[in-house]
Design a protein around this motif. Structure first.
Motif, PDB file in Angstrom:
ATOM      1  N   TRP A   4       0.806  -1.226   0.000  1.00  0.00           N
ATOM      2  CA  TRP A   4       0.000   0.000   0.000  1.00  0.00           C
ATOM      3  C   TRP A   4       0.842   1.281   0.000  1.00  0.00           C
ATOM      4  N   GLY A   5       2.139   1.168  -0.140  1.00  0.00           N
ATOM      5  CA  GLY A   5       2.994   2.332  -0.331  1.00  0.00           C
ATOM      6  C   GLY A   5       3.403   3.080   0.929  1.00  0.00           C
ATOM      7  N   HIS A   6       3.282   2.435   2.095  1.00  0.00           N
ATOM      8  CA  HIS A   6       3.646   3.127   3.339  1.00  0.00           C
ATOM      9  C   HIS A   6       5.126   3.506   3.338  1.00  0.00           C
ATOM     10  N   MET A 168       1.028   8.156   3.816  1.00  0.00           N
ATOM     11  CA  MET A 168       1.456   7.194   4.843  1.00  0.00           C
ATOM     12  C   MET A 168       0.310   6.895   5.805  1.00  0.00           C
ATOM     13  N   ALA A 169      -0.422   7.939   6.186  1.00  0.00           N
ATOM     14  CA  ALA A 169      -1.544   7.747   7.112  1.00  0.00           C
ATOM     15  C   ALA A 169      -2.642   6.894   6.478  1.00  0.00           C
ATOM     16  N   LYS A 170      -2.899   7.108   5.188  1.00  0.00           N
ATOM     17  CA  LYS A 170      -3.892   6.275   4.492  1.00  0.00           C
ATOM     18  C   LYS A 170      -3.436   4.826   4.422  1.00  0.00           C
ATOM     19  N   TYR A 174      -4.624   0.042   6.198  1.00  0.00           N
ATOM     20  CA  TYR A 174      -4.563  -1.308   5.650  1.00  0.00           C
ATOM     21  C   TYR A 174      -3.580  -2.142   6.452  1.00  0.00           C
ATOM     22  N   PRO A 175      -3.781  -3.424   6.415  1.00  0.00           N
ATOM     23  CA  PRO A 175      -2.859  -4.288   7.181  1.00  0.00           C
ATOM     24  C   PRO A 175      -1.455  -4.266   6.569  1.00  0.00           C
TER      25      PRO A 175
END
Length: 188
Positions: A4-6, A168-170, A174-175
Motif C-alpha cells: 500500500w505504499g507506506h 502514509m496515514a492512508k 490497511y494491514p
C-alpha cells in the motif's frame, strides 16, 4: 513488502522535508547576500556624504575667514561673522556621526563575512563608487521568477512532504505484511 505504499511514501516525505530544509538554507543565504549588498551600498553612500560634508566644511571656513576679513574692513557686521562661524560649526558637527556610521557599517560587513571588527577597515575605508547596474537584468517570464524564489520552493517541498505524510496515514488503514524468518545450524 510495501503493497500500500507506506514505506515509499515515508521515503518521499523524508526527501521532501530534506528539500525544504535545503531551500530554507538557500533563503537564508539569499537574505545574507542581500544584507551584504545593502550594507555595501550604505557604506559607499555614507562615505559620499562624508566627503561632501568635508568639502562643505572647507567652503564654510573660507566663508568665515572672508566674512571676518570683511568685518575688519567695515563691510560686514559682527552678526554676519557669527552666522558664518555658526554655519561652519554646524557643518563640522555633522562629520563625527558620519565617520561613526562608516565604521559601524564596515564592522557590519565584516560580521556578515565572518571577520572580526576592523578587519576590513583597510580594504573598505577608501571611498569608491557603487558598481553600476547592468542595463538589463534577464529575469525571464514572471512565473519563472517566482519559481526561483527559495521561500516558494520551500513551501512547495513542505506541501509535498505533507501530502506524502497523508499517503502514509492512508496506508496505515490497511494491514501490513512483513516477512520474518530465521535460519541457523544446530549441532551436537
Amino acid at each position: 513488502v510495501d503493497i500500500w505504499g507506506h514505506a515509499r511514501r515515508g521515503v518521499e516525505a523524508a526527501t521532501a522535508s530534506a528539500q525544504a530544509s535545503y531551500e530554507e538554507r538557500s533563503a537564508i543565504l539569499l537574505s545574507a547576500r542581500a544584507e551584504l549588498a545593502r550594507d555595501y551600498v550604505q557604506l559607499r553612500d555614507t562615505q559620499a556624504l562624508l566627503r561632501i560634508a568635508k568639502q562643505n566644511l572647507v567652503i564654510a571656513r573660507d566663508v568665515t575667514r572672508l566674512t571676518q576679513s570683511r568685518v575688519r574692513e567695515g563691510v560686514n557686521t559682527d552678526l554676519d561673522s557669527a552666522n558664518a562661524s555658526a554655519q561652519a560649526e554646524s557643518i563640522e558637527s555633522l562629520i563625527p556621526p558620519l565617520e561613526s556610521r562608516v565604521e559601524a557599517v564596515i564592522n557590519a560587513i565584516g560580521l556578515l563575512l565572518a571577520k572580526e571588527p576592523g578587519a576590513l577597515r583597510s580594504t573598505l575605508i577608501e571611498p569608491r563608487d557603487v558598481p553600476a547596474l547592468p542595463a538589463q537584468v534577464p529575469i525571464g517570464v514572471p512565473s519563472e521568477l517566482v519559481q526561483r524564489r527559495p521561500d516558494i520552493r520551500k513551501a512547495e517541498a513542505q506541501l509535498h512532504a505533507a501530502t506524502a505524510t497523508i499517503g502514509m496515514a492512508k496506508a496505515d488503514f490497511y494491514p501490513r505484511i512483513s516477512l520474518n524468518g530465521s535460519a541457523g545450524f544446530q549441532s551436537l
